[in-house]
Design a protein around this motif. Sequence first.
Motif, PDB file in Angstrom:
ATOM      1  N   UNK A 112       7.200   2.954   8.537  1.00  0.00           N
ATOM      2  CA  UNK A 112       6.355   3.665   9.495  1.00  0.00           C
ATOM      3  C   UNK A 112       6.551   2.980  10.846  1.00  0.00           C
ATOM      4  N   UNK A 113       7.129   3.667  11.800  1.00  0.00           N
ATOM      5  CA  UNK A 113       7.392   3.063  13.101  1.00  0.00           C
ATOM      6  C   UNK A 113       6.713   3.863  14.212  1.00  0.00           C
ATOM      7  N   UNK A 114       6.384   3.165  15.304  1.00  0.00           N
ATOM      8  CA  UNK A 114       5.746   3.842  16.435  1.00  0.00           C
ATOM      9  C   UNK A 114       4.763   2.928  17.129  1.00  0.00           C
ATOM     10  N   UNK A 115       4.185   3.403  18.196  1.00  0.00           N
ATOM     11  CA  UNK A 115       3.262   2.623  19.002  1.00  0.00           C
ATOM     12  C   UNK A 115       1.977   2.317  18.231  1.00  0.00           C
ATOM     13  N   UNK A 116       1.198   1.330  18.692  1.00  0.00           N
ATOM     14  CA  UNK A 116      -0.079   1.015  18.036  1.00  0.00           C
ATOM     15  C   UNK A 116      -1.038   2.205  18.082  1.00  0.00           C
ATOM     16  N   UNK A 117      -1.828   2.356  17.026  1.00  0.00           N
ATOM     17  CA  UNK A 117      -2.898   3.347  17.030  1.00  0.00           C
ATOM     18  C   UNK A 117      -2.510   4.765  16.678  1.00  0.00           C
ATOM     19  N   UNK A 118      -1.275   4.997  16.226  1.00  0.00           N
ATOM     20  CA  UNK A 118      -0.859   6.381  15.947  1.00  0.00           C
ATOM     21  C   UNK A 118      -1.137   6.803  14.506  1.00  0.00           C
ATOM     22  N   UNK A 119      -1.532   5.858  13.655  1.00  0.00           N
ATOM     23  CA  UNK A 119      -1.884   6.223  12.272  1.00  0.00           C
ATOM     24  C   UNK A 119      -0.908   5.741  11.221  1.00  0.00           C
ATOM     25  N   UNK A 120      -0.067   4.793  11.559  1.00  0.00           N
ATOM     26  CA  UNK A 120       0.927   4.296  10.595  1.00  0.00           C
ATOM     27  C   UNK A 120       0.250   3.650   9.380  1.00  0.00           C
ATOM     28  N   UNK A 121      -0.668   2.735   9.661  1.00  0.00           N
ATOM     29  CA  UNK A 121      -1.359   2.031   8.575  1.00  0.00           C
ATOM     30  C   UNK A 121      -2.227   2.984   7.761  1.00  0.00           C
ATOM     31  N   UNK A 220       4.882  -1.104   7.956  1.00  0.00           N
ATOM     32  CA  UNK A 220       4.478  -0.530   9.238  1.00  0.00           C
ATOM     33  C   UNK A 220       4.846  -1.525  10.335  1.00  0.00           C
ATOM     34  N   UNK A 221       5.317  -1.020  11.463  1.00  0.00           N
ATOM     35  CA  UNK A 221       5.679  -1.882  12.576  1.00  0.00           C
ATOM     36  C   UNK A 221       5.604  -1.111  13.886  1.00  0.00           C
ATOM     37  N   UNK A 222       5.284  -1.849  14.948  1.00  0.00           N
ATOM     38  CA  UNK A 222       5.288  -1.263  16.293  1.00  0.00           C
ATOM     39  C   UNK A 222       6.650  -1.408  16.953  1.00  0.00           C
ATOM     40  N   UNK A 223       7.571  -2.083  16.287  1.00  0.00           N
ATOM     41  CA  UNK A 223       8.836  -2.454  16.904  1.00  0.00           C
ATOM     42  C   UNK A 223       9.992  -1.590  16.410  1.00  0.00           C
ATOM     43  N   UNK A 224      11.016  -1.457  17.251  1.00  0.00           N
ATOM     44  CA  UNK A 224      12.231  -0.733  16.880  1.00  0.00           C
ATOM     45  C   UNK A 224      13.104  -1.632  16.010  1.00  0.00           C
ATOM     46  N   UNK A 241      15.204  -2.718   4.944  1.00  0.00           N
ATOM     47  CA  UNK A 241      15.396  -1.287   5.207  1.00  0.00           C
ATOM     48  C   UNK A 241      16.263  -0.598   4.151  1.00  0.00           C
ATOM     49  N   UNK A 242      16.483  -1.271   3.033  1.00  0.00           N
ATOM     50  CA  UNK A 242      17.291  -0.677   1.964  1.00  0.00           C
ATOM     51  C   UNK A 242      16.620   0.597   1.452  1.00  0.00           C
ATOM     52  N   UNK A 243      17.416   1.662   1.307  1.00  0.00           N
ATOM     53  CA  UNK A 243      16.911   2.951   0.788  1.00  0.00           C
ATOM     54  C   UNK A 243      15.675   3.414   1.563  1.00  0.00           C
ATOM     55  N   UNK A 244      15.815   3.462   2.875  1.00  0.00           N
ATOM     56  CA  UNK A 244      14.657   3.722   3.742  1.00  0.00           C
ATOM     57  C   UNK A 244      14.335   5.201   3.906  1.00  0.00           C
ATOM     58  N   UNK A 245      13.051   5.491   3.798  1.00  0.00           N
ATOM     59  CA  UNK A 245      12.475   6.803   4.094  1.00  0.00           C
ATOM     60  C   UNK A 245      11.679   6.605   5.377  1.00  0.00           C
ATOM     61  N   UNK A 246      12.148   7.167   6.470  1.00  0.00           N
ATOM     62  CA  UNK A 246      11.570   6.883   7.785  1.00  0.00           C
ATOM     63  C   UNK A 246      10.478   7.879   8.162  1.00  0.00           C
ATOM     64  N   UNK A 247       9.341   7.336   8.595  1.00  0.00           N
ATOM     65  CA  UNK A 247       8.275   8.143   9.179  1.00  0.00           C
ATOM     66  C   UNK A 247       8.041   7.573  10.574  1.00  0.00           C
ATOM     67  N   UNK A 248       8.554   8.265  11.572  1.00  0.00           N
ATOM     68  CA  UNK A 248       8.609   7.733  12.932  1.00  0.00           C
ATOM     69  C   UNK A 248       7.670   8.502  13.862  1.00  0.00           C
TER      70      UNK A 248
END
Length: 262
Positions: A112-121, A220-224, A241-248
């Motif tokens: 889960x990637x993106x800026x803080x507060x977008x709902x990743x966690x 979850x991370x705020x970083x690229x 990042x092995x076998x990654x399913x990305x939610x960006x």
Amino acid sequence: MDSTSKICENHPLRVEKPIFKVMFEGNEICPVCESNRRTVELSNLEDMKIKGVMNKVDYGTFRNKSIITDIGLLEASFGNYEASEPETTKNKNRALEAFSKYKEGEVFNIWFTGSPGVGKSHLAMSILRNLNEFGEKDKQCLFISVDEMLLKIRNSFDNKESKFTEFYFANLLSKVDYLVLDDLGAETGGTGTTKKATDFTLRVLYSIANARQNKSTMITTNLSRTALEAMYDRKLVSRLMKDTYLIDFKDTSDKRIKNIQF
């Protein structure tokens, strides 16, 4: 219990001592067969009791051993996730799809990637809570704030009574079926920092990454990826990042910031 003249057909005929059936509560039974049946029945009952106890232990892992800094996440669910923008709707559906794949037994990592507060966690916790409640509740699920975990390990260096040692976390995180590593990269400071992770942090994360090569982990991370590789190293990030399913999240606004009318 009265003997009959019938010999049980389940046993080889023994001339010296044949096994005769008996009448018991109106039924004709073989005493040896009945004894074996009851032994198996008792064994299965004990197995069920043991399995029940183990399932309770596995089920309780989430509540008893997770490290959650935002207690509000304990109420996170798919139902109360605000999907009011196109991207949040898309990512909620992707999270639901990932949950379905996990239920079917597929093994893969979610980022889960993106800026803080977008709902990743929130979405990561929604998947984890549903997995914890799914089926026979025999899976170990764990939510770990990376920053808080590292802090607890550091504190154990001077506190010999603390159970939160590096070995404790390495052992715990390697065993669970589903793991959320929340806010990876936050331990070095805010977004945009150029700080490098310490050797201690790298050692702990490598231990987790190596142990979970064939298990499902949500991060979850705020970083690229570029920022993470600069902070840690490419090899570690590649393993995570092995076998990654990305939610960006790229366009979603900070859900924690609300305009308050006075």
